[in-house]
Enzyme design. Structure first.
Site, PDB file in Angstrom:
ATOM      1  N   LYS A 156      44.593  63.783 -60.839  1.00 10.71           N
ATOM      2  CA  LYS A 156      45.195  64.660 -61.835  1.00 10.71           C
ATOM      3  C   LYS A 156      46.703  64.607 -61.675  1.00 10.71           C
ATOM      4  O   LYS A 156      47.245  64.910 -60.616  1.00 10.71           O
ATOM      5  CB  LYS A 156      44.703  66.083 -61.653  1.00 10.71           C
ATOM      6  CG  LYS A 156      45.437  67.044 -62.575  1.00 10.71           C
ATOM      7  CD  LYS A 156      44.761  68.373 -62.639  1.00 10.71           C
ATOM      8  CE  LYS A 156      45.547  69.311 -63.514  1.00 10.71           C
ATOM      9  NZ  LYS A 156      44.920  70.618 -63.588  1.00 10.71           N
ATOM     10  N   LYS A 179      43.009  62.449 -65.222  1.00 12.06           N
ATOM     11  CA  LYS A 179      43.553  63.389 -66.200  1.00 12.06           C
ATOM     12  C   LYS A 179      45.063  63.363 -66.182  1.00 12.06           C
ATOM     13  O   LYS A 179      45.633  63.445 -65.098  1.00 12.06           O
ATOM     14  CB  LYS A 179      43.043  64.767 -65.814  1.00 12.06           C
ATOM     15  CG  LYS A 179      43.579  65.908 -66.600  1.00 12.06           C
ATOM     16  CD  LYS A 179      42.946  67.158 -66.104  1.00 12.06           C
ATOM     17  CE  LYS A 179      43.565  68.331 -66.783  1.00 12.06           C
ATOM     18  NZ  LYS A 179      43.097  69.567 -66.231  1.00 12.06           N
TER      19      LYS A 179
HETATM   20  C1  PBG Z   1      44.351  74.035 -64.424  1.00 11.12           C
HETATM   21  C2  PBG Z   1      44.089  73.074 -65.495  1.00 11.12           C
HETATM   22  C3  PBG Z   1      45.016  72.532 -66.384  1.00 11.12           C
HETATM   23  C4  PBG Z   1      44.284  71.777 -67.280  1.00 11.12           C
HETATM   24  C5  PBG Z   1      42.947  71.846 -66.913  1.00 11.12           C
HETATM   25  N1  PBG Z   1      42.832  72.653 -65.794  1.00 11.12           N
HETATM   26  C6  PBG Z   1      46.468  72.728 -66.528  1.00 11.12           C
HETATM   27  C7  PBG Z   1      47.365  72.531 -65.408  1.00 11.12           C
HETATM   28  O1  PBG Z   1      47.045  71.870 -64.413  1.00 11.12           O
HETATM   29  O2  PBG Z   1      48.466  73.071 -65.473  1.00 11.12           O
HETATM   30  C8  PBG Z   1      44.867  71.052 -68.465  1.00 11.12           C
HETATM   31  C9  PBG Z   1      43.920  70.653 -69.504  1.00 11.12           C
HETATM   32  C10 PBG Z   1      44.537  70.350 -70.809  1.00 11.12           C
HETATM   33  O3  PBG Z   1      45.757  70.218 -70.967  1.00 11.12           O
HETATM   34  O4  PBG Z   1      43.751  70.232 -71.756  1.00 11.12           O
HETATM   35  N2  PBG Z   1      44.200  73.632 -63.143  1.00 11.12           N
END
Ligand code: PBG
Length: 332
Positions: free
Chosen positions: A205, A258
């Site tokens: 991520k 992601k």
């Molecule tokens: C939180 C999380 C995020 C997303 C999914 N879980 C945001 C972040 O890490 O700030 C983003 C998903 C999206 O943008 O659709 N841990």
């Protein structure tokens, strides 16, 4: 015979022969997107949260415990196998230590009990991270040095996971990028005899600008928040693979990349370097860019959505988390 450009000599070889007609294009298509690939993310709002929609995530709703069943029933009828739940917590329930995250009666636990009863065969994936619950907007607990405290945070994540599993969740998806969270959660699950719980690790991520609309819809978008101390540097590929391998060793069953579209090289790397199924998350801004451009007639909506998903699959994703899932299921 081996793959060699030697055989590809015009006019014996004409690439366009197998592109000309639809039926042959279909027959030679290397990738097919199907509802079996798709997960629908769903936002569940606490009853104190009044706004059902927000402008930065067009055509998406924050569901309440009162209308979520109807939505899930529609998804099931369309053939969607699994949903991913995200909480929308009222400001008044956010705290420094993210207390609401481990409340066994928080909105996600309640939602799980409800859905588990009504939809026994539905895959329910729960996001494990503290950002919906913290006053800071960070995915972890802030210590006295004003830093996100890794080891304190993973204890909370473990407790939260157990609560969700007890409420009926069979897939835990830690999305926070703290070190050691997978082993900590896995050990806790094993100790408590939840041996079959699946862990989808958001292993790769990245610290990304593309999460903005998501932070809006969960109602905790802190201006200029910087998650660089735990999320991956978007410039790094080897580091992403390293993190993913560590998560496999810690007990992850599925790996997530992601965002998706700008990170397809990572999807391919993880697909080739691991034996695990790979998930990719087409994140909120990827959704919004396509939605908003289509609304301005910059391109054809359906075709662009299908192209975006097919390319994620072509790169090697077995599972795709997408806000388009429900709509796409209607077209397929
Ligand atoms: C939180 C999380 C995020 C997303 C999914 N879980 C945001 C972040 O890490 O700030 C983003 C998903 C999206 O943008 O659709 N841990």
């Amino acid at each position: 015979m081996q793959r060699s450009a030697e055989y590809l000599k015009f006019p014996l070889f004409r690439a366009r022969r197998i592109r000309k007609l639809n039926w042959i294009r279909n027959l030679v298509s290397e990738t097919q997107i199907s509802v079996n690939d798709l997960v629908q993310p769903i936002f569940i709002r606490d009853e104190k949260v009044k706004d059902k929609t927000i402008s930065s995530m067009p055509d998406l709703e924050r569901f309440s415990l009162k209308n979520i069943s109807k939505e899930v029933e529609e998804l099931c009828k369309l053939g969607i196998n699994a949903v991913a739940l995200f909480p929308v917590i009222d400001k008044s329930q956010r705290s420094f230590e993210a207390k609401e995250a481990t409340n066994p009666n928080n909105v996600i636990c309640k939602c799980l009990r409800l859905l588990r009863k009504e939809f026994p065969d539905l895959g329910i994936i729960c996001d494990i991270a503290l950002d919906p619950f913290t006053t800071s907007g960070h995915d972890g607990i802030i210590n006295k040095f004003d830093e996100v405290d890794n080891d304190k945070t993973i204890e909370v994540l473990s407790q939260m996971s157990i609560n969700y599993v007890k409420s009926g969740c069979e897939v835990i998806a830690p999305s926070d990028m703290m070190d050691g969270r997978i082993i900590n959660i896995r050990k806790n699950l094993e100790d408590q005899k939840y041996t079959d719980t699946i862990i989808i690790s958001y292993a790769a991520k990245f610290s990304s600008q593309f999460y903005g609309p998501f932070r809006d819809i969960i109602g905790n978008n802190k201006k200029n928040i910087n998650k660089n101390s735990y999320q991956l540097n978007s410039k790094n590929r080897i580091e992403a693979v390293k993190d993913a391998l560590a998560d496999i060793a810690e007990g992850a069953d599925i790996l997530m990349v992601k965002p998706a579209a700008y990170y397809l090289d990572i999807v391919r790397d993880l697909k080739e370097l691991s034996f695990l199924p790979i998930a990719a998350y087409q994140v909120s801004s990827e959704y919004c860019m396509i939605k908003n451009c289509a609304k301005k007639n910059i391109f054809n909506y359906n075709e662009t959505v299908l192209e975006s998903l097919s390319c994620i699959k072509r790169a090697g994703a077995d599972i795709i988390f997408s806000y388009f899932s429900k709509e796409v299921a209607k077209w397929l």
